[in-house]
Write a protein that holds these residues in place. Structure first.
Motif, mmCIF file in Angstrom:
data_model
loop_
_atom_site.group_PDB
_atom_site.id
_atom_site.type_symbol
_atom_site.label_atom_id
_atom_site.label_comp_id
_atom_site.label_asym_id
_atom_site.label_seq_id
_atom_site.Cartn_x
_atom_site.Cartn_y
_atom_site.Cartn_z
ATOM 1 N N LEU A 195 24.769 48.937 42.859
ATOM 2 C CA LEU A 195 24.994 48.585 42.713
ATOM 3 C C LEU A 195 26.536 49.476 43.387
ATOM 4 O O LEU A 195 27.499 49.221 43.869
ATOM 5 N N GLY A 196 26.380 50.807 43.077
ATOM 6 C CA GLY A 196 27.112 51.821 43.459
ATOM 7 C C GLY A 196 26.946 52.138 44.681
ATOM 8 O O GLY A 196 28.399 52.204 45.887
ATOM 9 N N ALA A 197 25.976 52.058 45.814
ATOM 10 C CA ALA A 197 26.103 51.760 46.840
ATOM 11 C C ALA A 197 26.970 50.463 47.085
ATOM 12 O O ALA A 197 27.558 50.985 48.670
ATOM 13 N N LEU A 198 27.188 49.411 46.668
ATOM 14 C CA LEU A 198 27.525 47.834 47.332
ATOM 15 C C LEU A 198 28.933 48.273 47.523
ATOM 16 O O LEU A 198 29.208 47.842 48.447
ATOM 17 N N PHE A 199 29.551 48.672 46.057
ATOM 18 C CA PHE A 199 30.796 49.049 45.723
ATOM 19 C C PHE A 199 31.731 50.241 46.157
ATOM 20 O O PHE A 199 32.588 50.499 46.424
ATOM 21 N N ASN A 200 30.922 51.484 46.607
ATOM 22 C CA ASN A 200 31.341 52.486 47.218
ATOM 23 C C ASN A 200 32.377 52.550 48.564
ATOM 24 O O ASN A 200 31.594 51.220 49.481
ATOM 25 N N ARG A 201 32.276 53.145 49.414
ATOM 26 C CA ARG A 201 33.471 53.054 50.551
ATOM 27 C C ARG A 201 31.314 53.109 51.720
ATOM 28 O O ARG A 201 32.303 52.336 52.570
ATOM 29 N N ASP A 202 30.637 53.296 51.416
ATOM 30 C CA ASP A 202 29.428 53.331 52.137
ATOM 31 C C ASP A 202 29.206 52.103 52.069
ATOM 32 O O ASP A 202 27.926 51.897 51.554
ATOM 33 N N TRP A 203 29.544 51.111 51.942
ATOM 34 C CA TRP A 203 29.277 49.706 51.598
ATOM 35 C C TRP A 203 28.506 48.801 52.350
ATOM 36 O O TRP A 203 28.205 48.149 52.855
ATOM 37 N N THR A 239 40.170 52.144 45.770
ATOM 38 C CA THR A 239 39.761 51.170 46.412
ATOM 39 C C THR A 239 38.831 50.738 47.501
ATOM 40 O O THR A 239 39.275 50.381 48.404
ATOM 41 N N GLY A 240 37.512 50.159 46.827
ATOM 42 C CA GLY A 240 36.572 50.187 47.919
ATOM 43 C C GLY A 240 36.587 48.975 48.673
ATOM 44 O O GLY A 240 36.901 48.318 47.939
ATOM 45 N N TYR A 241 36.151 48.084 49.823
ATOM 46 C CA TYR A 241 36.136 46.949 50.147
ATOM 47 C C TYR A 241 35.384 45.732 49.357
ATOM 48 O O TYR A 241 36.204 45.098 49.195
ATOM 49 N N MET A 242 34.170 46.199 48.746
ATOM 50 C CA MET A 242 33.679 44.866 47.580
ATOM 51 C C MET A 242 34.667 45.066 46.339
ATOM 52 O O MET A 242 34.687 43.880 46.212
ATOM 53 N N ASP A 243 34.893 46.072 45.943
ATOM 54 C CA ASP A 243 36.576 46.037 45.071
ATOM 55 C C ASP A 243 37.389 44.807 45.170
ATOM 56 O O ASP A 243 37.971 44.319 44.596
ATOM 57 N N GLY A 244 38.033 45.562 46.175
ATOM 58 C CA GLY A 244 39.295 45.080 47.252
ATOM 59 C C GLY A 244 38.935 43.275 47.303
ATOM 60 O O GLY A 244 39.609 42.268 47.045
ATOM 61 N N PRO A 263 37.745 36.145 27.240
ATOM 62 C CA PRO A 263 37.477 37.500 26.820
ATOM 63 C C PRO A 263 37.796 38.403 27.644
ATOM 64 O O PRO A 263 38.303 38.731 28.119
ATOM 65 N N GLU A 264 38.691 39.937 26.639
ATOM 66 C CA GLU A 264 39.369 41.211 27.739
ATOM 67 C C GLU A 264 37.685 41.822 27.463
ATOM 68 O O GLU A 264 38.333 43.121 27.217
ATOM 69 N N VAL A 265 36.834 41.786 28.861
ATOM 70 C CA VAL A 265 36.062 42.916 29.342
ATOM 71 C C VAL A 265 36.889 43.148 30.692
ATOM 72 O O VAL A 265 37.442 42.598 31.110
ATOM 73 N N THR A 266 36.758 44.567 30.189
ATOM 74 C CA THR A 266 37.949 45.709 31.154
ATOM 75 C C THR A 266 36.650 46.079 31.784
ATOM 76 O O THR A 266 36.268 46.802 31.378
ATOM 77 N N ASP A 267 37.217 46.701 33.303
ATOM 78 C CA ASP A 267 36.160 47.529 34.261
ATOM 79 C C ASP A 267 35.130 47.208 34.218
ATOM 80 O O ASP A 267 34.320 48.000 34.283
ATOM 81 N N VAL A 268 34.864 45.883 34.303
ATOM 82 C CA VAL A 268 33.339 45.706 34.830
ATOM 83 C C VAL A 268 33.610 45.210 35.823
ATOM 84 O O VAL A 268 33.945 44.071 36.355
ATOM 85 N N ARG A 269 32.664 45.168 37.192
ATOM 86 C CA ARG A 269 32.396 44.762 38.243
ATOM 87 C C ARG A 269 31.519 43.584 38.298
ATOM 88 O O ARG A 269 31.326 43.517 37.269
ATOM 89 N N VAL A 270 31.899 42.941 39.270
ATOM 90 C CA VAL A 270 31.496 41.385 39.619
ATOM 91 C C VAL A 270 30.315 41.479 39.288
ATOM 92 O O VAL A 270 29.788 40.114 39.145
ATOM 93 N N LEU A 271 29.390 42.243 39.801
ATOM 94 C CA LEU A 271 27.725 42.219 39.694
ATOM 95 C C LEU A 271 28.250 43.281 38.839
ATOM 96 O O LEU A 271 26.500 43.237 38.842
ATOM 97 N N GLU A 272 28.031 44.052 37.841
ATOM 98 C CA GLU A 272 27.323 44.789 36.859
ATOM 99 C C GLU A 272 26.559 44.326 35.148
ATOM 100 O O GLU A 272 27.014 44.218 34.593
ATOM 101 N N PHE A 273 25.428 43.168 35.930
ATOM 102 C CA PHE A 273 24.737 42.630 35.137
ATOM 103 C C PHE A 273 24.535 43.672 33.908
ATOM 104 O O PHE A 273 24.871 43.166 32.817
ATOM 105 N N TYR A 274 23.874 44.646 34.682
ATOM 106 C CA TYR A 274 23.573 46.067 32.892
ATOM 107 C C TYR A 274 24.468 46.729 32.955
ATOM 108 O O TYR A 274 23.656 47.112 31.725
ATOM 109 N N ARG A 275 25.747 46.119 32.477
ATOM 110 C CA ARG A 275 26.591 46.439 31.255
ATOM 111 C C ARG A 275 26.533 45.797 30.215
ATOM 112 O O ARG A 275 27.632 45.513 30.118
ATOM 113 N N TYR A 276 25.733 44.798 30.085
ATOM 114 C CA TYR A 276 25.523 44.241 29.260
ATOM 115 C C TYR A 276 26.220 44.015 27.822
ATOM 116 O O TYR A 276 26.835 43.675 26.952
#
Length: 322
Positions: free
Chosen positions: A120-128, A253-258, A286-299
């Motif tokens: 996910l880091g690779a997907l969301f960072n600038r090196d998308w 704000t990277g490409y995918m985040d934007g 629910p006030e789920v804050t600062d969890v990216r769209v695909l960050e399921f591992y942060r359950y």
């Protein structure tokens, strides 16, 4: 090897398993359905026409729906109708098939990979672009996953293949890309409508089904509560868009985040307007804050942040049960 990246099929299984939470290799919801039924008594009845449940679009934050299921299970309430968009449709299908909230939570914990942060880091960072190259040969199409490939994975995970095989009536919301309108599915084949409802632009290619080109249902109706309100009774709607904090540096704000946050701005506006027209009986956000769209591992963080909303729902329902 430590630096080895997962292939596309593995990543798809992570995502769909996190959303559907069926154990890999189980192949059928019926395996757990009997156990669930044997452990529960007769469903409690709310006054009037029972409870309609609307489950929203929101990616990983949609795991908040699991806490809603757990509250309903604890109180012995069985919805008479479920409507869902995107992850709400996926989770709604598995709950409608007979799984309990507890089982769904356990499967999430078992299946979501601990190394999800790496890809996910690779997907969301600038090196998308490198991330896309890892998951898909060539960059001629910005969507990461092929629908046929995703269908094969979903087919492995989901036991019910038709709407008629579900224990609770389900409405799945998708979007017709070219007609620019909402499309509802309530009968017939189940898998392809579910995939269409979750076909998030930039992640999945559109799904071609019934002479339509379909994408994520959250594009037109992120929390489809009007489709359960019309049946009468109590309506519970769950908005799982979550919240994001503004980065200290706008350049962070990277490409995918934007891209994904642009979708959420649009979806928030749609929800706000629909609530002006008609308000559900109970609206949860629910006030789920600062969890990216695909960050399921942060359950764990998602469950923790969604707990106050679940407690609010429990108090509201207990008051109505008397």
């Amino acid at each position: 090897m430590a630096n080895e990246q997962p292939d596309r099929r593995t990543v798809l299984k992570w995502m769909l398993a996190a959303a559907s939470t069926l154990p890999l290799g189980l192949g059928a919801a019926s395996a757990v359905r009997a156990e669930t039924a044997s452990q529960s008594g007769e469903p409690r009845q709310l006054p009037g026409e029972g409870l309609g449940l609307a489950l929203g679009s929101g990616g990983a934050a949609g795991l908040s729906h699991i806490l809603v299921f757990e509250v309903l299970d604890e109180l012995g309430i069985r919805p008479r109708h479920i409507a869902g968009s995107s992850i709400g449709a996926l989770l709604g299908a598995f709950y409608a098939s007979g799984m309990s909230g507890r089982e769904i939570r356990e499967m999430v914990i078992e299946l979501v990979p601990s190394n999800g942060r790496e890809w996910l880091g690779a997907l969301f960072n600038r090196d998308w672009a490198k991330a896309f190259a890892m998951l898909r040969p060539g960059l001629e199409n910005v969507n990461v996953f092929e629908p046929d490939e995703a269908m094969a994975v979903l087919d492995d995970l989901l036991g019910a293949k038709t709407f008629g095989a579900l224990e609770i009536p389900l409405t799945v919301v998708a979007t017709d890309l070219w007609a620019r309108e909402e499309v509802l599915f309530t009968e017939g084949e189940l898998l392809r409508p579910l995939l269409a409802s979750a076909a998030m632009p930039g992640v999945f290619q559109p799904v071609h089904y019934q002479d339509r080109v379909l994408v994520d249902g959250g594009m037109v109706n992120p929390v489809p509560f009007e489709h359960v309100t019309r049946d009468g009774g109590l309506t519970v709607a769950v908005d799982v868009l979550g919240k994001r904090s503004k980065p200290d540096n706008d350049e962070d704000t990277g490409y995918m985040d934007g891209l994904f946050n642009t979708f959420k701005v649009m979806q928030h506006a749609i929800i706000t307007q629909r609530r002006r027209l008609a308000e559900p009986d109970i609206f949860l956000a629910p006030e789920v804050t600062d969890v990216r769209v695909l960050e399921f591992y942060r359950y764990e963080q998602i469950f923790s942040q969604a707990k106050p909303a679940a407690e609010h729902l429990k108090r509201e329902l207990e008051a109505r049960l008397g």
